[in-house]
Design an enzyme around this catalytic site. Sequence first.
Site, PDB file in Angstrom:
ATOM      1  N   TYR A  81     -14.561 -18.601 -24.985  1.00 29.05           N
ATOM      2  CA  TYR A  81     -14.870 -17.232 -25.391  1.00 29.05           C
ATOM      3  C   TYR A  81     -16.056 -17.266 -26.335  1.00 29.05           C
ATOM      4  O   TYR A  81     -16.056 -18.015 -27.318  1.00 29.05           O
ATOM      5  CB  TYR A  81     -13.668 -16.586 -26.088  1.00 29.05           C
ATOM      6  CG  TYR A  81     -13.936 -15.171 -26.550  1.00 29.05           C
ATOM      7  CD1 TYR A  81     -13.861 -14.116 -25.646  1.00 29.05           C
ATOM      8  CD2 TYR A  81     -14.287 -14.900 -27.867  1.00 29.05           C
ATOM      9  CE1 TYR A  81     -14.109 -12.811 -26.056  1.00 29.05           C
ATOM     10  CE2 TYR A  81     -14.545 -13.600 -28.285  1.00 29.05           C
ATOM     11  CZ  TYR A  81     -14.459 -12.563 -27.376  1.00 29.05           C
ATOM     12  OH  TYR A  81     -14.720 -11.282 -27.770  1.00 29.05           O
ATOM     13  N   CYS A  97     -25.258 -26.068 -25.553  1.00 28.02           N
ATOM     14  CA  CYS A  97     -26.331 -26.812 -24.896  1.00 28.02           C
ATOM     15  C   CYS A  97     -27.002 -26.028 -23.789  1.00 28.02           C
ATOM     16  O   CYS A  97     -28.222 -25.855 -23.773  1.00 28.02           O
ATOM     17  CB  CYS A  97     -25.799 -28.137 -24.361  1.00 28.02           C
ATOM     18  SG  CYS A  97     -27.037 -29.094 -23.463  1.00 28.02           S
ATOM     19  N   CYS A 102     -29.960 -27.224 -25.911  1.00 29.70           N
ATOM     20  CA  CYS A 102     -30.809 -28.218 -25.245  1.00 29.70           C
ATOM     21  C   CYS A 102     -31.616 -27.667 -24.081  1.00 29.70           C
ATOM     22  O   CYS A 102     -32.826 -27.905 -23.988  1.00 29.70           O
ATOM     23  CB  CYS A 102     -29.962 -29.377 -24.714  1.00 29.70           C
ATOM     24  SG  CYS A 102     -28.542 -29.815 -25.705  1.00 29.70           S
ATOM     25  N   LYS A 105     -34.114 -24.733 -24.940  1.00 28.09           N
ATOM     26  CA  LYS A 105     -35.094 -25.333 -25.866  1.00 28.09           C
ATOM     27  C   LYS A 105     -36.093 -26.199 -25.127  1.00 28.09           C
ATOM     28  O   LYS A 105     -37.309 -26.133 -25.366  1.00 28.09           O
ATOM     29  CB  LYS A 105     -34.327 -26.132 -26.928  1.00 28.09           C
ATOM     30  CG  LYS A 105     -35.158 -26.915 -27.943  1.00 28.09           C
ATOM     31  CD  LYS A 105     -35.524 -28.305 -27.491  1.00 28.09           C
ATOM     32  CE  LYS A 105     -34.337 -29.169 -27.155  1.00 28.09           C
ATOM     33  NZ  LYS A 105     -33.556 -29.577 -28.313  1.00 28.09           N
ATOM     34  N   TYR A 244     -34.225 -30.421 -37.225  1.00 29.62           N
ATOM     35  CA  TYR A 244     -34.878 -30.502 -35.920  1.00 29.62           C
ATOM     36  C   TYR A 244     -34.882 -29.168 -35.184  1.00 29.62           C
ATOM     37  O   TYR A 244     -35.829 -28.859 -34.454  1.00 29.62           O
ATOM     38  CB  TYR A 244     -34.249 -31.612 -35.068  1.00 29.62           C
ATOM     39  CG  TYR A 244     -32.847 -31.363 -34.586  1.00 29.62           C
ATOM     40  CD1 TYR A 244     -32.611 -30.768 -33.358  1.00 29.62           C
ATOM     41  CD2 TYR A 244     -31.746 -31.749 -35.345  1.00 29.62           C
ATOM     42  CE1 TYR A 244     -31.324 -30.546 -32.901  1.00 29.62           C
ATOM     43  CE2 TYR A 244     -30.458 -31.532 -34.895  1.00 29.62           C
ATOM     44  CZ  TYR A 244     -30.247 -30.934 -33.675  1.00 29.62           C
ATOM     45  OH  TYR A 244     -28.976 -30.710 -33.233  1.00 29.62           O
ATOM     46  N   GLU A 248     -38.354 -27.677 -33.909  1.00 29.80           N
ATOM     47  CA  GLU A 248     -38.530 -27.500 -32.468  1.00 29.80           C
ATOM     48  C   GLU A 248     -38.916 -26.061 -32.133  1.00 29.80           C
ATOM     49  O   GLU A 248     -39.840 -25.819 -31.333  1.00 29.80           O
ATOM     50  CB  GLU A 248     -37.241 -27.888 -31.733  1.00 29.80           C
ATOM     51  CG  GLU A 248     -36.981 -29.381 -31.714  1.00 29.80           C
ATOM     52  CD  GLU A 248     -35.635 -29.753 -31.106  1.00 29.80           C
ATOM     53  OE1 GLU A 248     -35.473 -30.913 -30.692  1.00 29.80           O
ATOM     54  OE2 GLU A 248     -34.748 -28.876 -31.046  1.00 29.80           O
ATOM     55  N   HIS A 526     -50.310 -50.424 -18.634  1.00 29.46           N
ATOM     56  CA  HIS A 526     -51.561 -49.973 -19.236  1.00 29.46           C
ATOM     57  C   HIS A 526     -52.211 -48.864 -18.411  1.00 29.46           C
ATOM     58  O   HIS A 526     -52.205 -48.943 -17.179  1.00 29.46           O
ATOM     59  CB  HIS A 526     -52.521 -51.175 -19.323  1.00 29.46           C
ATOM     60  CG  HIS A 526     -53.729 -50.922 -20.162  1.00 29.46           C
ATOM     61  ND1 HIS A 526     -53.674 -50.780 -21.525  1.00 29.46           N
ATOM     62  CD2 HIS A 526     -55.037 -50.785 -19.820  1.00 29.46           C
ATOM     63  CE1 HIS A 526     -54.895 -50.582 -21.998  1.00 29.46           C
ATOM     64  NE2 HIS A 526     -55.744 -50.579 -20.968  1.00 29.46           N
ATOM     65  N   GLU A 531     -46.673 -48.717 -24.397  1.00 30.23           N
ATOM     66  CA  GLU A 531     -47.190 -50.087 -24.375  1.00 30.23           C
ATOM     67  C   GLU A 531     -47.281 -50.670 -25.776  1.00 30.23           C
ATOM     68  O   GLU A 531     -47.171 -51.892 -25.970  1.00 30.23           O
ATOM     69  CB  GLU A 531     -48.560 -50.073 -23.699  1.00 30.23           C
ATOM     70  CG  GLU A 531     -49.218 -51.410 -23.498  1.00 30.23           C
ATOM     71  CD  GLU A 531     -50.597 -51.273 -22.851  1.00 30.23           C
ATOM     72  OE1 GLU A 531     -51.195 -52.314 -22.555  1.00 30.23           O
ATOM     73  OE2 GLU A 531     -51.057 -50.131 -22.660  1.00 30.23           O
TER      74      GLU A 531
END
Length: 561
Positions: A81, A97, A102, A105, A244, A248, A526, A531
């Site tokens: 609910y 989420c 999530c 976002k 965060y 964000e 590369h 890297e």
Amino acid sequence: PLRIPLHCTTAPKLYRNGANSPVQPTTKIKRSAEEEMAEATSKQAKSDYDYDLAVIGGGSGGMAAAKEAASLGARVVVFDYVKPSPRGTKWGLGGTCVNVGCVPKKLMHNAGLIGAAIHDAPKFGWKLPEDGKVDFEWETLKNTVQGHVKMLNFTYKNGLRGAGVTYINGLAKFEDTHTLSYLQRFKEKEGDKTLTAEKIIVAVGGRPHIPKDVPGAQEHAITSDDIFSLKTSPGKTLCIGAGYISLECAGFLHECGFDTTVAVRSILLRGFDRDCAEKIGDVMEAQGVKFLRSVQPKSIVKGEDGRLTVEFSHSDKTTSTDVFDTVLYAAGRDADTGGLQLDKAGLVVDRRGKFDSPDGGESTNISNIFAIGDVLAGRLELTPVAIEAGERLARRLYGGATKTMDYDMIPTTVFTPTEYGTIGLSEEDAIAKHGADALEVYLWQWTTLEHQAAHRQKVASLRRDEHDVDMPPNCMAKLVCLKAANNKVIGFHFVGPNAGEVTQGYALAVKVGVTKSDFDDVIGIHPTDAEALTTMTVTRKDVTGAGDWTSAPGCGGGKCG
């Protein structure tokens, strides 16, 4: 005819003519009186309750636990609910989420990345309008996001039905340790109903906190519960908080073209690595996000034009004001357990409404009641954590499993314009746990190859002179290693584009105990940013200034020669 030796206590699996499934024996194996009594007792116990398991909360963790338990033969009911936000925002099945976390976002983060890429486009041959202006429509973005969210709501409801889980759209409350009362949505005239369950899981998640002691905040501010379905353009926006969620939201709003300010009380991204947190702040500020440091909102007043005047108190005891179209509070979340009548079941929670598990897992102080996800104290508030914990709990309760949830070395990513992925300990937490002398910390920073080629420039207000135009390095990597364990990596940190994807890939290696020499033995791809993790040689003790750990312009994270 098939015959079973009389001395067998368990019928062997018998196959006829190469069949894939065993032939059912025609002779019954006699069971002991104790076995028959145990089964009868089990069936009687099950009949004493309407369900084997009731889950309060239809978010990611609750649904995962419910479906896993049902797959193991349990009779399961899920309650979900959505209480409207203070601004009246509602959503469907799936929890934070999928609806207000999530998923929306990440989609709006992608919109921001597209906005930033448009500025680079002319450098890579794309022709824009002569005035360089590309229009952005908030309503189109909002509709795209909400269309995907509603599709997921439908999918999740079908998923529960397909798993054989009973779904009740209603707010459940405890009446005792095995009894829940609920008022079913769209059937309110029928009044409160009750059902019983042998075991109960609380998985109601959390909701954003808006302080009551800031006049106007409760009346006029929105939260992350509202921003992703906001019907009108947010305009000039103030994001209150330095965690965060605030960063964000500020990041994608700015990249979509909105004048955005972040109000910071103390430090950015508390609990995360300091170097990485400050890197995020430096890059966002250079992009044009405004930061008000060491301030707290004092009041919010709505004018006749609908705009919001915010008064700030500063750490030096002065005050200031500014006017915004939207004020978004992202200064913490509280467990949404306040209306569950926990006291009737004897459940104990902390001041934030969270359960402190006595065994470090998902148990509560009541033996048949469990908790997963954001309602557990001291846990990372992450969707995959809740899902994994819920599934493992269901397997222990109904599948005979013994494996518990491992809450260490969990990867996560902050989806700011330049992303930040992390696994394990920050440098500060590693020092607190092991001591600085026990650690070897490797660090490096650089600028993404594509950004170098596009020659991205910092916002004009931050330039010291006409030559100071370059953005700060948008990438960094840090490996926190434990010397006594052969330089085992106990803290992994990566700031840069696609950090979520990079970090997920390295999560397995860190989880199984990768060492710094293992990183050194890997050949890099590369030219990529990741890297850099294969060529790091600069340690904390080598660093006396920024130049000691900053790459010269070249091939991004890798070596050009």
